[in-house]
Design a protein around this motif. Structure first.
Motif, mmCIF file in Angstrom:
data_model
loop_
_atom_site.group_PDB
_atom_site.id
_atom_site.type_symbol
_atom_site.label_atom_id
_atom_site.label_comp_id
_atom_site.label_asym_id
_atom_site.label_seq_id
_atom_site.Cartn_x
_atom_site.Cartn_y
_atom_site.Cartn_z
ATOM 1 N N VAL A 168 0.842 -1.203 0.000
ATOM 2 C CA VAL A 168 0.000 0.000 0.000
ATOM 3 C C VAL A 168 0.874 1.249 0.000
ATOM 4 O O VAL A 168 0.615 2.216 -0.734
ATOM 5 N N ALA A 169 1.939 1.243 0.827
ATOM 6 C CA ALA A 169 2.860 2.387 0.881
ATOM 7 C C ALA A 169 3.554 2.599 -0.463
ATOM 8 O O ALA A 169 3.716 3.737 -0.929
ATOM 9 N N PHE A 202 7.383 4.679 2.585
ATOM 10 C CA PHE A 202 7.726 3.476 1.817
ATOM 11 C C PHE A 202 9.151 3.027 2.097
ATOM 12 O O PHE A 202 9.406 1.823 2.258
ATOM 13 N N VAL A 203 10.091 3.954 2.156
ATOM 14 C CA VAL A 203 11.494 3.590 2.368
ATOM 15 C C VAL A 203 11.663 2.876 3.712
ATOM 16 O O VAL A 203 12.388 1.880 3.814
ATOM 17 N N VAL A 204 10.986 3.375 4.741
ATOM 18 C CA VAL A 204 11.054 2.720 6.057
ATOM 19 C C VAL A 204 10.518 1.294 5.964
ATOM 20 O O VAL A 204 11.144 0.339 6.465
ATOM 21 N N ILE A 211 15.514 -6.079 5.629
ATOM 22 C CA ILE A 211 16.353 -6.589 6.713
ATOM 23 C C ILE A 211 15.705 -7.786 7.397
ATOM 24 O O ILE A 211 16.379 -8.760 7.766
ATOM 25 N N LEU A 212 14.381 -7.746 7.527
ATOM 26 C CA LEU A 212 13.659 -8.782 8.253
ATOM 27 C C LEU A 212 13.594 -10.104 7.489
ATOM 28 O O LEU A 212 13.724 -11.180 8.080
ATOM 29 N N THR A 213 13.417 -10.033 6.175
ATOM 30 C CA THR A 213 13.136 -11.233 5.377
ATOM 31 C C THR A 213 14.162 -12.350 5.536
ATOM 32 O O THR A 213 13.787 -13.511 5.780
ATOM 33 N N PRO A 214 15.470 -12.086 5.389
ATOM 34 C CA PRO A 214 16.429 -13.197 5.508
ATOM 35 C C PRO A 214 16.418 -13.871 6.876
ATOM 36 O O PRO A 214 16.797 -15.045 6.991
#
Length: 339
Positions: A168-169, A202-204, A211-214
């Motif tokens: 959405v962002a 959006f950048v945040v 960073i979270l995904t891996p």
């Protein structure tokens, strides 16, 4: 490069085209209620009026390509995500009806009601698209026959919900930039101020998500270990083109800013594709049951025949899209026949 990989790339290209084009439509809807006054809202609607329905051709084309090239993936995803896709379809239809019906009556309550419908349909559609992609990355429970064994609530995990918010962002930023390109005067200045908000949001989300995904998706961590260079390159390029957007807007080059936003989406989809390849849908918790470009595909003969059709058909879609955008280029001008 085998036919399975070619079709994996082609399906990705078609869905990337949809995200870039219908993404700004949905983003305009997400921003719609933040404007005040009938003229501003009509201007926003007419910015997407000539192109929104053509943009959705890319979704239909992508879905058709997925069905033809990877029928088992299509069957598993569309049956397992039945409720989510039904809600997505409902949101897209309701948004379209709102665009067409809003200006059919001058009463303020009539228009306000359809304004709310347009915004809610757009936000819900963008959110559900993100949730669906989040589940593809996170993984869904599949049995040995590649049949979905979860429920609708299974799909509402925190990772997928956050990807929905991030989508959405992203679309709001994309729609904001498109509106700057299509408007002028006081409304354009207001939109220029808004972009100072939509881009950082959006950048945040993008940085947190990257960073979270891996850390929460072992299969994506493994992909980063196996092919770190292309993933780092596409991820970095996505950040760089986003950083270029404020610069282009400040210099009055709105079209370049819009191209940068499109570039961001392209690099994000490339990162997504490189991360999951050769998988199409991860199975969670048993990765052995995942659907790949090989166990979920059609026969080589079918893929080869469909590739010939695609070579003929895709340029037609590209030509049609280019012609529409060329014909309706320039700033929005309201007339009695406008939405």
């Amino acid at each position: 490069m085998d036919l399975n990989t070619i079709w994996f790339i082609l399906v990705g290209v078609l869905f990337t085209g949809y995200v870039m084009l219908d993404g700004f439509d949905l983003g305009v809807g997400a921003l719609h209620l933040f404007t005040k006054g009938d003229t501003e809202r009509r201007t926003m609607l007419n910015a997407i009026g000539p192109v929104w329905d053509g943009n959705e051709v890319w979704l239909v084309t992508g879905g058709g390509a997925l069905f033809a090239a990877f029928p088992e993936v299509y069957a598993t995803v569309f049956s397992g995500f039945y409720e989510a896709f039904f809600l997505l379809l409902f949101g897209l239809i309701f948004r379209a009806v709102a665009i067409e019906f809003r200006s059919k009556h001058p009463h303020s309550m009539w228009r306000k009601g359809w304004d709310i419908s347009f915004a809610c349909g757009s936000i819900a559609s963008a959110f559900l698209i993100g949730v669906a992609m989040g589940n593809v990355v996170w993984g869904i429970p599949l049995d040995t026959n590649h049949e979905y064994t979860g429920t609708f609530l299974t799909q509402l995990n925190p990772y997928s919900l956050f990807m929905g918010v991030s989508t959405v962002a992203l679309f709001a930023m994309h729609g904001n930039i498109y509106l700057i390109m299509k408007t002028e005067g006081e409304l354009q200045e207001k939109l220029r101020r808004w972009v100072k908000i939509t881009i950082p949001i959006f950048v945040v989300c993008f940085l947190i998500f990257g960073i979270l995904t891996p850390f929460v998706c072992p299969q994506i961590k493994a992909a980063f270990i196996d092919r770190p260079i292309p993933l780092i390159i596409t991820f970095t390029l996505a950040l760089l083109v986003v950083a270029n957007i404020p610069r282009e807007i400040h210099k009055g080059r709105e079209f370049n800013a819009f191209l940068s936003s499109c570039g961001c989406m392209t690099f994000l989809m490339m990162t997504f594709g490189i991360s999951v390849y050769p998988n199409m849908v991860f199975s969670n918790p048993d990765l052995a049951n995942s659907l790949t470009i090989y166990n979920g595909s059609s026969t080589d003969k079918t893929l080869g025949f469909m590739l010939i059709i695609a070579i003929i058909g895709v340029p037609i879609v590209l030509t049609y899209t280019a012609c529409v955008y060329y014909i309706f280029r320039g700033k929005v001008v309201l007339t009695d026949e406008s939405y």
